[in-house]
Enzyme design. Structure first.
Site, PDB file in Angstrom:
ATOM      1  N   PRO A 126     -24.846 -35.009 -46.580  1.00 41.58           N
ATOM      2  CG  PRO A 126     -26.654 -36.113 -45.360  1.00 41.58           C
ATOM      3  CD  PRO A 126     -25.125 -36.306 -45.775  1.00 41.58           C
ATOM      4  CG  PHE A 128     -20.495 -30.608 -48.123  1.00 45.95           C
ATOM      5  CD1 PHE A 128     -19.497 -31.805 -48.212  1.00 45.95           C
ATOM      6  CD2 PHE A 128     -21.109 -30.429 -49.080  1.00 45.95           C
ATOM      7  CE1 PHE A 128     -19.518 -32.651 -49.408  1.00 45.95           C
ATOM      8  CE2 PHE A 128     -21.229 -31.593 -50.260  1.00 45.95           C
ATOM      9  CZ  PHE A 128     -20.446 -32.685 -50.389  1.00 45.95           C
ATOM     10  CG  HIS A 155     -32.837 -25.380 -44.046  1.00 45.26           C
ATOM     11  ND1 HIS A 155     -33.164 -26.366 -43.118  1.00 45.26           N
ATOM     12  CD2 HIS A 155     -31.570 -25.616 -44.537  1.00 45.26           C
ATOM     13  CE1 HIS A 155     -31.989 -26.994 -42.862  1.00 45.26           C
ATOM     14  NE2 HIS A 155     -30.944 -26.693 -44.001  1.00 45.26           N
ATOM     15  CG  HIS A 156     -32.780 -21.302 -47.684  1.00 44.39           C
ATOM     16  ND1 HIS A 156     -33.377 -21.560 -48.880  1.00 44.39           N
ATOM     17  CD2 HIS A 156     -31.903 -22.114 -47.693  1.00 44.39           C
ATOM     18  CE1 HIS A 156     -32.851 -22.693 -49.469  1.00 44.39           C
ATOM     19  NE2 HIS A 156     -31.719 -23.033 -48.711  1.00 44.39           N
ATOM     20  CE  LYS A 159     -33.133 -28.525 -46.914  1.00 46.35           C
ATOM     21  NZ  LYS A 159     -32.376 -28.698 -47.787  1.00 46.35           N
ATOM     22  CB  THR A 166     -28.736 -31.786 -41.916  1.00 51.77           C
ATOM     23  OG1 THR A 166     -27.963 -31.110 -42.788  1.00 51.77           O
ATOM     24  CG2 THR A 166     -27.795 -31.580 -40.777  1.00 51.77           C
TER      25      THR A 166
HETATM   26  N1  LIG Z   1     -24.704 -30.855 -48.485  1.00 54.49           N
HETATM   27  C1  LIG Z   1     -24.800 -29.590 -47.986  1.00 54.49           C
HETATM   28  O1  LIG Z   1     -23.687 -29.232 -47.332  1.00 54.49           O
HETATM   29  C2  LIG Z   1     -25.661 -28.652 -48.560  1.00 54.49           C
HETATM   30  C3  LIG Z   1     -26.492 -29.070 -49.338  1.00 54.49           C
HETATM   31  N2  LIG Z   1     -27.343 -28.282 -50.061  1.00 54.49           N
HETATM   32  C4  LIG Z   1     -28.122 -28.887 -51.050  1.00 54.49           C
HETATM   33  O2  LIG Z   1     -27.897 -28.520 -52.265  1.00 54.49           O
HETATM   34  C5  LIG Z   1     -28.953 -28.238 -53.436  1.00 54.49           C
HETATM   35  C6  LIG Z   1     -28.718 -27.142 -53.790  1.00 54.49           C
HETATM   36  O3  LIG Z   1     -29.137 -25.893 -53.070  1.00 54.49           O
HETATM   37  P1  LIG Z   1     -29.041 -24.467 -53.369  1.00 54.49           P
HETATM   38  O4  LIG Z   1     -27.799 -23.976 -53.974  1.00 54.49           O
HETATM   39  O5  LIG Z   1     -29.185 -23.763 -52.164  1.00 54.49           O
HETATM   40  O6  LIG Z   1     -30.233 -24.224 -54.471  1.00 54.49           O
HETATM   41  P2  LIG Z   1     -30.532 -23.424 -55.580  1.00 54.49           P
HETATM   42  O7  LIG Z   1     -32.028 -23.835 -55.795  1.00 54.49           O
HETATM   43  O8  LIG Z   1     -29.896 -22.181 -55.406  1.00 54.49           O
HETATM   44  O9  LIG Z   1     -29.622 -24.002 -56.752  1.00 54.49           O
HETATM   45  C7  LIG Z   1     -29.909 -25.311 -57.478  1.00 54.49           C
HETATM   46  C8  LIG Z   1     -29.330 -25.005 -58.826  1.00 54.49           C
HETATM   47  O10 LIG Z   1     -29.830 -26.077 -59.471  1.00 54.49           O
HETATM   48  C9  LIG Z   1     -29.994 -25.965 -61.067  1.00 54.49           C
HETATM   49  N3  LIG Z   1     -30.466 -27.056 -61.556  1.00 54.49           N
HETATM   50  C10 LIG Z   1     -31.561 -27.607 -61.292  1.00 54.49           C
HETATM   51  N4  LIG Z   1     -31.837 -28.808 -62.266  1.00 54.49           N
HETATM   52  C11 LIG Z   1     -30.883 -28.884 -62.850  1.00 54.49           C
HETATM   53  C12 LIG Z   1     -30.353 -29.611 -64.166  1.00 54.49           C
HETATM   54  N5  LIG Z   1     -31.118 -30.716 -64.611  1.00 54.49           N
HETATM   55  N6  LIG Z   1     -29.035 -29.342 -64.476  1.00 54.49           N
HETATM   56  C13 LIG Z   1     -28.297 -28.662 -64.042  1.00 54.49           C
HETATM   57  N7  LIG Z   1     -28.721 -27.645 -62.929  1.00 54.49           N
HETATM   58  C14 LIG Z   1     -29.895 -27.778 -62.510  1.00 54.49           C
HETATM   59  C15 LIG Z   1     -30.989 -24.875 -60.713  1.00 54.49           C
HETATM   60  O11 LIG Z   1     -31.028 -24.084 -62.029  1.00 54.49           O
HETATM   61  C16 LIG Z   1     -30.400 -23.933 -59.678  1.00 54.49           C
HETATM   62  O12 LIG Z   1     -29.432 -23.090 -60.229  1.00 54.49           O
HETATM   63  C17 LIG Z   1     -30.065 -28.692 -52.496  1.00 54.49           C
HETATM   64  O13 LIG Z   1     -30.398 -29.995 -52.587  1.00 54.49           O
HETATM   65  C18 LIG Z   1     -29.622 -28.269 -51.111  1.00 54.49           C
HETATM   66  O14 LIG Z   1     -30.454 -29.013 -50.115  1.00 54.49           O
HETATM   67  C19 LIG Z   1     -27.241 -26.968 -49.585  1.00 54.49           C
HETATM   68  C20 LIG Z   1     -26.457 -26.609 -48.874  1.00 54.49           C
HETATM   69  C21 LIG Z   1     -25.277 -27.246 -48.178  1.00 54.49           C
HETATM   70  O1  LIG Z   2     -30.788 -26.567 -48.540  1.00 53.35           O
HETATM   71  C1  LIG Z   2     -30.209 -26.090 -47.752  1.00 53.35           C
HETATM   72  O2  LIG Z   2     -29.802 -25.059 -48.038  1.00 53.35           O
HETATM   73  C2  LIG Z   2     -29.336 -26.843 -46.814  1.00 53.35           C
HETATM   74  N1  LIG Z   2     -29.391 -28.258 -47.504  1.00 53.35           N
HETATM   75  C3  LIG Z   2     -28.832 -29.246 -46.578  1.00 53.35           C
HETATM   76  C4  LIG Z   2     -29.792 -30.088 -45.808  1.00 53.35           C
HETATM   77  O3  LIG Z   2     -30.994 -30.426 -46.643  1.00 53.35           O
HETATM   78  O4  LIG Z   2     -29.441 -30.645 -44.791  1.00 53.35           O
HETATM   79  C5  LIG Z   2     -27.739 -28.886 -45.789  1.00 53.35           C
HETATM   80  C6  LIG Z   2     -27.963 -27.479 -45.262  1.00 53.35           C
HETATM   81  O5  LIG Z   2     -28.691 -27.805 -44.211  1.00 53.35           O
HETATM   82  C7  LIG Z   2     -28.339 -26.491 -46.136  1.00 53.35           C
END
Ligand SMILES: NC(=O)C1=CN([C@@H]2O[C@H](COP(=O)(O)OP(=O)(O)OC[C@H]3O[C@@H](n4cnc5c(N)ncnc54)[C@H](O)[C@@H]3O)[C@@H](O)[C@H]2O)C=CC1
Ligand SMILES: O=C(O)C1=N[C@H](C(=O)O)C[C@H](O)C1
Length: 266
Positions: A126, A128, A155-156, A159, A166
């Site tokens: 959840p 990284f 968060h932004h 989301k 997290t």
């Molecule tokens: N584990 C971690 O450390 C983190 C996790 N996240 C998570 O990562 C995910 C993405 O976050 P962001 O990049 O901020 O979101 P975002 O909305 O900027 O990017 C998501 C992307 O996925 C694409 N997408 C949607 N459906 C798709 C499909 N069927 N095939 C291919 N691409 C597809 C969208 O076009 C978009 O470009 C969220 O679930 C967020 O919560 C975000 C930041 C850190």
């Molecule tokens: O959507 C995000 O941006 C993030 N998503 C993850 C979460 O749901 O905890 C990790 C981080 O907080 C950023």
């Protein structure tokens, strides 16, 4: 040492772009394909603003995961699509490294069982960011001694899921050491629905969404005459990339699903 052949799902997203920037600079990786909703058959380098990488883009994830020879799938998409990608990756013996949040407990169990059946490793984390992992671990320790706790995650406003992955993971870690209890006045009533936030095992989680924020969490513990706040801030998305790299390296020698980066840290 041979490179880790990676497929990135969600390359045009905020996290996907950051992952591509990391892969472009880092000799550990070779990008072999991307899964996107648009640009089928185009090359990543031809899409505006994406790093100059040769790999092909697929809009059909099943074709991509069946046809492309890859070691890992780095999924940074949406809960629904991320779950399907992860499942197909495991079925095709490609190890998933999943940052996408919002999977249900049932989905996590199913994916874990599938990994066992196929004898393949997966990492679903959840968060990284190393600082966030430490914030969760410190919170677990604090909860042993100060069981009254509330979580505020910020968060932004783009989301999709709330509470954040997290915050849920933090509550689950705390749950491991804290006996169930409700908090606040036994007769408290919400005059406005949602005022006390979401609830996991008596713990309250409050989710804030605002432009200008990236990813932030405070875990606040209350005791007699004192409070303790454990706080983490991601100021940019580069903060997550060392964890994506670590998970991609470690998943190569795993034979089961690991949920949370803490399991991969020494
Ligand atoms: N584990 C971690 O450390 C983190 C996790 N996240 C998570 O990562 C995910 C993405 O976050 P962001 O990049 O901020 O979101 P975002 O909305 O900027 O990017 C998501 C992307 O996925 C694409 N997408 C949607 N459906 C798709 C499909 N069927 N095939 C291919 N691409 C597809 C969208 O076009 C978009 O470009 C969220 O679930 C967020 O919560 C975000 C930041 C850190
Ligand atoms: O959507 C995000 O941006 C993030 N998503 C993850 C979460 O749901 O905890 C990790 C981080 O907080 C950023």
């Amino acid at each position: 040492m041979s490179k880790i052949r990676a497929i990135v799902a969600g390359p045009r997203g905020k996290m996907g772009r950051e992952a591509l920037r990391m892969i472009e600079k880092d000799e550990t990786f070779e990008l072999v394909a991307c899964i996107d909703r648009k640009h089928d058959g185009e090359r990543v380098r031809d899409i505006e603003g994406l790093p100059a990488l040769e790999a092909l883009i697929y809009t059909d994830p099943e074709t991509c995961l069946m046809e492309v020879e890859a070691d890992v799938l780095i999924d940074l998409t949406t809960p629904e699509n991320g779950y399907v990608h992860t499942k197909w990756a495991i079925e095709n013996h490609i190890r998933p490294v999943v940052g996408t949040t919002g999977f249900s407990e049932q989905q996590l169990r199913e994916l874990s069982t599938l990994c066992e059946e196929k004898g393949i490793g997966a990492v679903i984390a959840p968060n990284f960011a190393i600082g966030a992992v430490l914030m969760m671990q410190f919170s677990k320790w604090a909860a042993k001694h100060m069981p009254h706790v509330e979580i505020i995650e910020k968060h932004h406003d783009q989301k999709l899921d709330a509470p954040s992955g997290t915050a849920i993971k933090t509550a689950q870690l705390i749950q491991e050491v804290r006996s169930s209890q409700s908090q606040g006045h036994p007769e408290e009533q919400e005059t406005h629905e949602g005022a006390r936030g979401a609830e996991i095992d008596g713990m309250r989680i409050h989710s804030m969404r605002l432009p200008g924020l990236i990813a932030h969490q405070e875990v606040i513990f209350g005791g007699q005459g004192q409070t303790l706040t454990i706080k983490h801030d991601s100021h940019d998305r580069e903060s997550f990339m060392s964890g994506v790299k670590l998970a991609s390296e470690k998943v190569m020698s795993l034979d089961q699903l690991v949920y949370g980066l803490e399991h991969l840290l020494d």
